[in-house]
Design a protein around this motif. Structure first.
Motif, PDB file in Angstrom:
ATOM      1  N   GLU A 138      -7.488  13.100  -4.583  1.00 18.35           N
ATOM      2  CA  GLU A 138      -7.789  13.874  -3.417  1.00 18.35           C
ATOM      3  C   GLU A 138      -6.496  14.619  -2.879  1.00 18.35           C
ATOM      4  O   GLU A 138      -6.307  15.711  -2.336  1.00 18.35           O
ATOM      5  CB  GLU A 138      -8.638  13.138  -2.255  1.00 18.35           C
ATOM      6  CG  GLU A 138     -10.023  12.577  -2.530  1.00 18.35           C
ATOM      7  CD  GLU A 138     -10.969  13.738  -3.094  1.00 18.35           C
ATOM      8  OE1 GLU A 138     -10.733  14.763  -2.478  1.00 18.35           O
ATOM      9  OE2 GLU A 138     -11.924  13.571  -3.948  1.00 18.35           O
ATOM     10  N   TRP A 139      -5.438  13.549  -3.021  1.00 20.94           N
ATOM     11  CA  TRP A 139      -4.139  13.961  -2.521  1.00 20.94           C
ATOM     12  C   TRP A 139      -3.772  15.428  -3.330  1.00 20.94           C
ATOM     13  O   TRP A 139      -3.097  16.212  -2.754  1.00 20.94           O
ATOM     14  CB  TRP A 139      -3.220  12.993  -2.355  1.00 20.94           C
ATOM     15  CG  TRP A 139      -1.943  13.310  -2.433  1.00 20.94           C
ATOM     16  CD1 TRP A 139      -1.069  13.915  -1.302  1.00 20.94           C
ATOM     17  CD2 TRP A 139      -0.835  13.751  -3.451  1.00 20.94           C
ATOM     18  NE1 TRP A 139       0.287  14.217  -1.488  1.00 20.94           N
ATOM     19  CE2 TRP A 139       0.378  14.164  -2.815  1.00 20.94           C
ATOM     20  CE3 TRP A 139      -0.828  13.499  -4.685  1.00 20.94           C
ATOM     21  CZ2 TRP A 139       1.395  14.580  -3.735  1.00 20.94           C
ATOM     22  CZ3 TRP A 139       0.172  14.265  -5.684  1.00 20.94           C
ATOM     23  CH2 TRP A 139       1.374  14.612  -4.928  1.00 20.94           C
ATOM     24  N   ARG A 182       5.851   9.634  -1.770  1.00 25.43           N
ATOM     25  CA  ARG A 182       4.821   8.805  -1.274  1.00 25.43           C
ATOM     26  C   ARG A 182       5.591   7.595  -0.650  1.00 25.43           C
ATOM     27  O   ARG A 182       6.571   7.028  -1.116  1.00 25.43           O
ATOM     28  CB  ARG A 182       3.794   8.155  -2.237  1.00 25.43           C
ATOM     29  CG  ARG A 182       4.355   7.382  -3.406  1.00 25.43           C
ATOM     30  CD  ARG A 182       3.272   6.893  -4.560  1.00 25.43           C
ATOM     31  NE  ARG A 182       3.760   6.280  -5.489  1.00 25.43           N
ATOM     32  CZ  ARG A 182       3.058   5.586  -6.263  1.00 25.43           C
ATOM     33  NH1 ARG A 182       1.839   5.612  -6.340  1.00 25.43           N
ATOM     34  NH2 ARG A 182       3.747   4.970  -7.577  1.00 25.43           N
ATOM     35  N   HIS A 183       5.113   7.250   0.559  1.00 26.09           N
ATOM     36  CA  HIS A 183       5.698   5.797   1.259  1.00 26.09           C
ATOM     37  C   HIS A 183       5.046   4.530   0.779  1.00 26.09           C
ATOM     38  O   HIS A 183       3.678   4.499   0.727  1.00 26.09           O
ATOM     39  CB  HIS A 183       5.456   5.936   2.753  1.00 26.09           C
ATOM     40  CG  HIS A 183       5.816   7.524   3.311  1.00 26.09           C
ATOM     41  ND1 HIS A 183       7.141   7.960   3.251  1.00 26.09           N
ATOM     42  CD2 HIS A 183       5.058   8.426   3.952  1.00 26.09           C
ATOM     43  CE1 HIS A 183       7.356   9.151   3.552  1.00 26.09           C
ATOM     44  NE2 HIS A 183       5.946   9.652   4.228  1.00 26.09           N
ATOM     45  N   VAL A 224      -0.233  13.073   3.748  1.00 26.44           N
ATOM     46  CA  VAL A 224      -1.407  12.524   3.975  1.00 26.44           C
ATOM     47  C   VAL A 224      -1.319  11.148   4.412  1.00 26.44           C
ATOM     48  O   VAL A 224      -1.240  10.273   3.634  1.00 26.44           O
ATOM     49  CB  VAL A 224      -2.426  12.511   2.823  1.00 26.44           C
ATOM     50  CG1 VAL A 224      -3.890  12.200   3.247  1.00 26.44           C
ATOM     51  CG2 VAL A 224      -2.297  13.979   2.176  1.00 26.44           C
ATOM     52  N   PRO A 225      -0.923  10.654   5.667  1.00 23.31           N
ATOM     53  CA  PRO A 225      -0.536   9.440   6.230  1.00 23.31           C
ATOM     54  C   PRO A 225      -1.647   8.675   6.109  1.00 23.31           C
ATOM     55  O   PRO A 225      -2.958   8.985   6.301  1.00 23.31           O
ATOM     56  CB  PRO A 225      -0.156   9.643   7.675  1.00 23.31           C
ATOM     57  CG  PRO A 225      -0.633  10.913   8.086  1.00 23.31           C
ATOM     58  CD  PRO A 225      -0.682  11.780   6.824  1.00 23.31           C
ATOM     59  N   LEU A 226      -1.761   7.347   5.802  1.00 29.64           N
ATOM     60  CA  LEU A 226      -2.874   6.382   6.016  1.00 29.64           C
ATOM     61  C   LEU A 226      -2.704   5.678   7.411  1.00 29.64           C
ATOM     62  O   LEU A 226      -1.992   5.418   7.790  1.00 29.64           O
ATOM     63  CB  LEU A 226      -2.430   5.227   4.757  1.00 29.64           C
ATOM     64  CG  LEU A 226      -3.486   4.082   4.793  1.00 29.64           C
ATOM     65  CD1 LEU A 226      -4.923   4.807   4.122  1.00 29.64           C
ATOM     66  CD2 LEU A 226      -2.935   3.088   3.880  1.00 29.64           C
ATOM     67  N   ASN A 227      -4.084   6.049   7.876  1.00 37.06           N
ATOM     68  CA  ASN A 227      -4.367   5.360   9.303  1.00 37.06           C
ATOM     69  C   ASN A 227      -4.655   3.997   9.152  1.00 37.06           C
ATOM     70  O   ASN A 227      -5.831   3.294   8.480  1.00 37.06           O
ATOM     71  CB  ASN A 227      -5.429   6.220   9.951  1.00 37.06           C
ATOM     72  CG  ASN A 227      -4.898   7.260  10.315  1.00 37.06           C
ATOM     73  OD1 ASN A 227      -3.811   7.850  10.646  1.00 37.06           O
ATOM     74  ND2 ASN A 227      -5.811   8.568   9.997  1.00 37.06           N
ATOM     75  N   VAL A 247       0.739  -1.243  -0.174  1.00 34.89           N
ATOM     76  CA  VAL A 247      -0.212   0.085   0.133  1.00 34.89           C
ATOM     77  C   VAL A 247       0.910   1.271  -0.003  1.00 34.89           C
ATOM     78  O   VAL A 247       1.972   1.061   0.049  1.00 34.89           O
ATOM     79  CB  VAL A 247      -0.966   0.006   1.017  1.00 34.89           C
ATOM     80  CG1 VAL A 247      -1.791  -1.177   1.087  1.00 34.89           C
ATOM     81  CG2 VAL A 247      -0.022   0.106   2.614  1.00 34.89           C
ATOM     82  N   GLN A 248       0.304   2.405  -0.145  1.00 28.85           N
ATOM     83  CA  GLN A 248       0.976   3.750  -0.083  1.00 28.85           C
ATOM     84  C   GLN A 248       0.155   4.622   0.820  1.00 28.85           C
ATOM     85  O   GLN A 248      -0.983   4.899   0.992  1.00 28.85           O
ATOM     86  CB  GLN A 248       1.003   4.097  -1.782  1.00 28.85           C
ATOM     87  CG  GLN A 248      -0.356   4.348  -2.407  1.00 28.85           C
ATOM     88  CD  GLN A 248      -0.301   5.023  -3.577  1.00 28.85           C
ATOM     89  OE1 GLN A 248       0.785   5.624  -3.860  1.00 28.85           O
ATOM     90  NE2 GLN A 248      -1.457   5.263  -4.221  1.00 28.85           N
TER      91      GLN A 248
END
Length: 301
Positions: free
Chosen positions: A208-209, A269-270, A153-156, A147-148
């Motif tokens: 959205e990002w 992006r991570h 905008v970190p993913l929770n 995933v990224q």
């Protein structure tokens, strides 16, 4: 007695919203999934799915069964992990999903690495966005998801998941060759305030990002075209219809007439792998995560 195959099929339908999507995740034909669901309905003696124009809806009986199935399948997965860990062999099946550029830039190399090291392992790959793959991992219908999230905008992640960082993927700006800034070695994001943008499809996380990021730098974006595939975005850039953000991971060949320029501030992006906590007791999952990490280190996005 209820069979696990039917329960897993219903689980996948609940997570994906349709029989065809469940079939793709389970690597079965739509007919095979339908047959498993029909058998499960006979076993419970109740209707489980109601068809409608947009797919299927779960009945109350199906929702009850899915709720119980979460616990049943979690216990089965835990038992299988402990047995496989006790045996210590990297064998059996392992399912992995990744968003499109990760599927192209990471998963192919990972499959090659696993085939060379563990010929008795049978990995299965799917191309899925995080909003689909993460629920499947939680439910136990998928072993690992790549995933990224973006730097701002970190993913929770929901509880119950473990993760490992794979890489940071830098994104550049694709410009038509005739663009006034196309010859630059770098471009400042603020210099693009009057440009037309080509973006991902509305409603997607990346769309959205982009809105959030540009507005954060005082740019109200004019998004004139949207496309889910980078090849289409680049074709639109090539034709002079706008500019686009193009990550380096899994990047396709840049067409003639397009210039890709690094941007300041850095856009990145991570990328990381997630799996159910405790699932890495299975040697197959440990080996696959290790192969993903090796492939990521070798990648030069």
């Amino acid at each position: 007695m209820l069979e696990l195959n039917g329960i897993r099929a219903l689980h996948a339908v609940s997570a994906t919203g349709s029989i065809s999507s469940a079939a793709a995740v389970l690597h079965l034909t739509t007919s095979a999934v339908s047959q498993r669901l029909a058998k499960l309905e006979r076993e419970v003696g109740q209707t489980l799915l109601e068809r409608h124009s947009r797919g299927v809806l779960l009945t109350d009986a199906a929702k009850l069964l899915v709720d119980r199935a979460d616990k049943i399948l979690a216990l089965v997965d835990q038992t299988e992990a402990e047995l496989e860990g006790h045996r210590g062999a990297v064998v059996g099946e392992v399912s992995v999903a990744g968003f499109p550029t990760a599927a192209r830039g990471l998963l192919t190399g990972t499959l090659t690495s696993l085939a060379a090291r563990f010929p008795a392992l049978s990995p299965r790959v799917s191309e899925l966005e995080p909003d689909v793959s993460i629920p499947l991992v939680i439910r136990g219908d998928l072993d690992i998801a790549v995933v990224q999230d973006w730097f701002n905008v970190p993913l929770n992640l929901p509880p119950g998941l473990s993760r490992t960082e794979l890489l940071d993927d830098v994104a550049d700006i694709a410009l038509p060759a005739a663009h006034p800034l196309a010859a630059r070695t770098t471009v400042d994001l603020a210099e693009l305030h009057s440009d037309r943008w080509i973006s991902w499809t509305p409603g997607s996380g990346c769309y959205e990002w982009l809105l959030y990021t540009l507005r954060g730098y005082g740019i109200e974006p004019r998004i004139v075209h949207t496309a889910g595939e980078y090849a289409t975005q680049l074709a639109l850039v090539q034709a002079g219809f706008g500019i686009a953000v193009i990550p380096r991971l899994g990047r396709e060949s840049i067409p003639e007439g397009v210039r890709v320029v690094p941007v300041q501030p850095l856009l990145s992006r991570h990328v990381y792998a997630v799996w159910r906590s405790g699932g890495d007791r299975r040697p197959a999952i440990r080996a696959t995560v290790a192969a993903l990490s090796r492939t990521a280190r070798a990648a030069t996005p």
